[in-house]
Design an enzyme around this catalytic site. Structure first.
Site, PDB file in Angstrom:
ATOM      1  N   CYS A  87       0.857  -1.186   0.000  1.00 37.31           N
ATOM      2  CA  CYS A  87       0.000   0.000   0.000  1.00 37.31           C
ATOM      3  C   CYS A  87       0.892   1.234   0.000  1.00 37.31           C
ATOM      4  CB  CYS A  87      -0.912   0.032   1.223  1.00 37.31           C
ATOM      5  SG  CYS A  87      -2.271   1.194   1.001  1.00 37.31           S
ATOM      6  N   CYS A 141       0.110   4.241   1.530  1.00 38.31           N
ATOM      7  CA  CYS A 141      -0.151   5.268   2.559  1.00 38.31           C
ATOM      8  C   CYS A 141       1.025   5.528   3.499  1.00 38.31           C
ATOM      9  CB  CYS A 141      -1.422   4.966   3.338  1.00 38.31           C
ATOM     10  SG  CYS A 141      -1.465   3.339   4.095  1.00 38.31           S
ATOM     11  N   CYS A 201      -3.802   6.046   0.306  1.00 41.25           N
ATOM     12  CA  CYS A 201      -3.357   4.735  -0.172  1.00 41.25           C
ATOM     13  C   CYS A 201      -3.129   4.709  -1.685  1.00 41.25           C
ATOM     14  CB  CYS A 201      -4.374   3.672   0.230  1.00 41.25           C
ATOM     15  SG  CYS A 201      -4.641   3.607   2.021  1.00 41.25           S
ATOM     16  N   LYS A 246     -12.208  -4.674   3.336  1.00 48.50           N
ATOM     17  CA  LYS A 246     -11.570  -3.799   4.321  1.00 48.50           C
ATOM     18  C   LYS A 246     -12.453  -2.574   4.508  1.00 48.50           C
ATOM     19  CE  LYS A 246      -7.411  -1.088   5.181  1.00 48.50           C
ATOM     20  NZ  LYS A 246      -6.058  -0.752   4.722  1.00 48.50           N
ATOM     21  N   ARG A 294      -2.316   4.012  12.533  1.00 47.19           N
ATOM     22  CA  ARG A 294      -1.895   5.204  11.780  1.00 47.19           C
ATOM     23  C   ARG A 294      -0.841   5.988  12.537  1.00 47.19           C
ATOM     24  NH1 ARG A 294      -7.851   6.507   9.115  1.00 47.19           N
ATOM     25  NH2 ARG A 294      -7.932   4.510   8.024  1.00 47.19           N
ATOM     26  N   GLU A 324     -17.075  -7.890  -2.668  1.00 47.19           N
ATOM     27  CA  GLU A 324     -15.633  -7.577  -2.642  1.00 47.19           C
ATOM     28  C   GLU A 324     -14.801  -8.859  -2.480  1.00 47.19           C
ATOM     29  OE1 GLU A 324     -13.597  -5.086  -3.001  1.00 47.19           O
ATOM     30  OE2 GLU A 324     -14.587  -3.195  -2.548  1.00 47.19           O
ATOM     31  N   LYS A 338     -11.502  -7.352   7.387  1.00 44.63           N
ATOM     32  CA  LYS A 338     -10.798  -6.443   8.301  1.00 44.63           C
ATOM     33  C   LYS A 338     -11.657  -5.246   8.591  1.00 44.63           C
ATOM     34  CE  LYS A 338      -6.879  -3.406   8.437  1.00 44.63           C
ATOM     35  NZ  LYS A 338      -5.866  -2.701   7.707  1.00 44.63           N
ATOM     36  N   SER A 361      -5.353  -2.824  15.086  1.00 45.68           N
ATOM     37  CA  SER A 361      -4.695  -2.054  16.154  1.00 45.68           C
ATOM     38  C   SER A 361      -5.657  -1.560  17.228  1.00 45.68           C
ATOM     39  CB  SER A 361      -3.938  -0.882  15.534  1.00 45.68           C
ATOM     40  OG  SER A 361      -4.812  -0.059  14.778  1.00 45.68           O
ATOM     41  N   TYR A 378      -1.733  -8.609  16.689  1.00 44.35           N
ATOM     42  CA  TYR A 378      -0.635  -8.074  17.496  1.00 44.35           C
ATOM     43  C   TYR A 378      -0.471  -8.871  18.784  1.00 44.35           C
ATOM     44  CZ  TYR A 378      -1.361  -4.307  14.200  1.00 44.35           C
ATOM     45  OH  TYR A 378      -1.505  -3.599  13.028  1.00 44.35           O
TER      46      TYR A 378
END
Ligand code: PBG
Ligand code: ZN
Length: 323
Positions: free
Chosen positions: A120, A122, A130, A195, A205, A233, A248, A274, A313
């Site tokens: 990506c 971004c 992005c 997403k 971010r 999608e 996601k 996150s 994570y």
């Protein structure tokens, strides 16, 4: 004589019979651990909103990769954070850039570890979007060749898989072509297929220094109200040749995971993002929840909904709880 004919408690009476009849399993082999790699040397900095998660410079990855492999985790997902950002995200295609260096370092430290490169722009653009921009408009088709080039750059550096998270239409097709043309027809693509434009990404971010400089991502990421569109999608990523499809975020979107499991035969990944991690950590730190129980309950919920693969994570903690 009892008139109760369904005694559910028979199979709950002890740990052995509960294990014998459990419907869902969780293994360390289901997990992918995301890693943030920042340009420079001698850097290990913790991300404030994500306790236990750090940005590492490539030269500092050694102890982390040792922990990951010793924990039995077999896959990592890499995000590169370059020093120089510009309008077109040039560093994303630099063969000696932060991502390429990190991939090479990890493959050197642990050749058998499956290294997945997030694809990506971004993290590489100065505007934080992005894709390429024209004024306030995020360009679709003009962005695609750059994603193809970024994927080829990552695979050339040694990445075993690529995961486009851009949400541009046609991304998987263009990346597949670009890889095939370079002889990488054996390299799988994990699409960030469904997403959503989610509030759960804000700690990421900060971690990846990738917040959009203007506007938001709603013109390319999915509207949170749309479940049927998510199926379209996912189906589209399959038609474009994605080997693994993804939903996601994870926990607020398990209806999508379940529906995808019923409809598709492809491996399904979920990204436990996150913000989901940050919420668990914050509540645990405040003493409001039992951290281990909540983490494991969340992991089981994702598997029970139908996920094969969990990007999280929490991977190192989960590996420890499982062992
Ligand atoms: C970049 C990207 C994002 C995440 C993964 N890849 C952020 C975004 O789209 O803003 C989010 C991951 C997380 O929150 O843990 N396209
Ligand atoms: Zn992005």
């Amino acid at each position: 004589m009892s008139t109760i004919n369904n005694r559910f408690r028979r199979l709950r009476s002890g740990a052995v019979i509960r294990d014998l009849t459990a419907e869902t399993t969780l293994s360390v082999k289901d997990l992918i651990y995301p890693i943030f790699v920042i340009e420079g040397t001698g850097i290990t900095e913790e991300i404030e909103s994500m306790p236990g998660i750090f940005r590492y410079s490539a030269d500092r990855l050694d102890p982390l990769i040792t922990r990951v492999t010793e924990a039995g985790i077999s896959s990592v997902l890499l995000f590169g954070i370059p020093e120089k950002k510009d309008a077109v995200g040039s560093e994303s295609c630099n063969p000696d850039g932060v991502l390429a260096q990190a991939i090479r370092r990890i493959k050197e430290l642990s050749p058998e570890l499956l290294v997945i490169a997030d694809i990506c722009l971004c993290e590489y653009t100065d505007h934080g979007h992005c894709g390429l921009v024209d004024g306030e408009h995020i360009l679709n088709d003009e962005t695609l060749p750059l994603l193809g080039k970024m994927a080829v750059t990552a695979v050339r550096a040694g990445a075993d898989m690529v995961a486009p998270s851009d949400m541009m239409d046609g991304d998987v097709t263009v990346i597949r072509h670009a890889l095939d043309e370079e002889g990488y027809e054996q390299t799988p693509i994990m699409g960030y297929s469904a997403k959503f434009a989610s509030g759960y990404y804000s700690p990421f971010r900060d971690a990846a220094e990738s917040a959009p400089g203007f506007g938001d991502r709603r013109s390319y990421q999915m509207d949170i109200r749309n479940g049927r569109e998510a199926i379209r999608e996912l189906n589209n990523d399959i038609e474009m040749g994605a080997d693994i499809i993804m939903v996601k975020p994870a926990l607020a979107y398990l209806d999508i995971v379940k529906e995808a499991r019923n409809r598709f035969l492809h491996p399904i990944a979920v990204y436990n993002v996150s913000g989901e991690y940050a919420m668990v950590k914050a509540a645990a730190r405040a003493g409001y929840i039992d951290e281990e129980r909540i983490i494991m309950e969340n992991m089981i919920a994702m598997k029970r909904a139908g996920a094969d693969i969990i990007i999280t994570y929490h991977a190192l903690e989960v590996a420890e709880y499982l062992s």
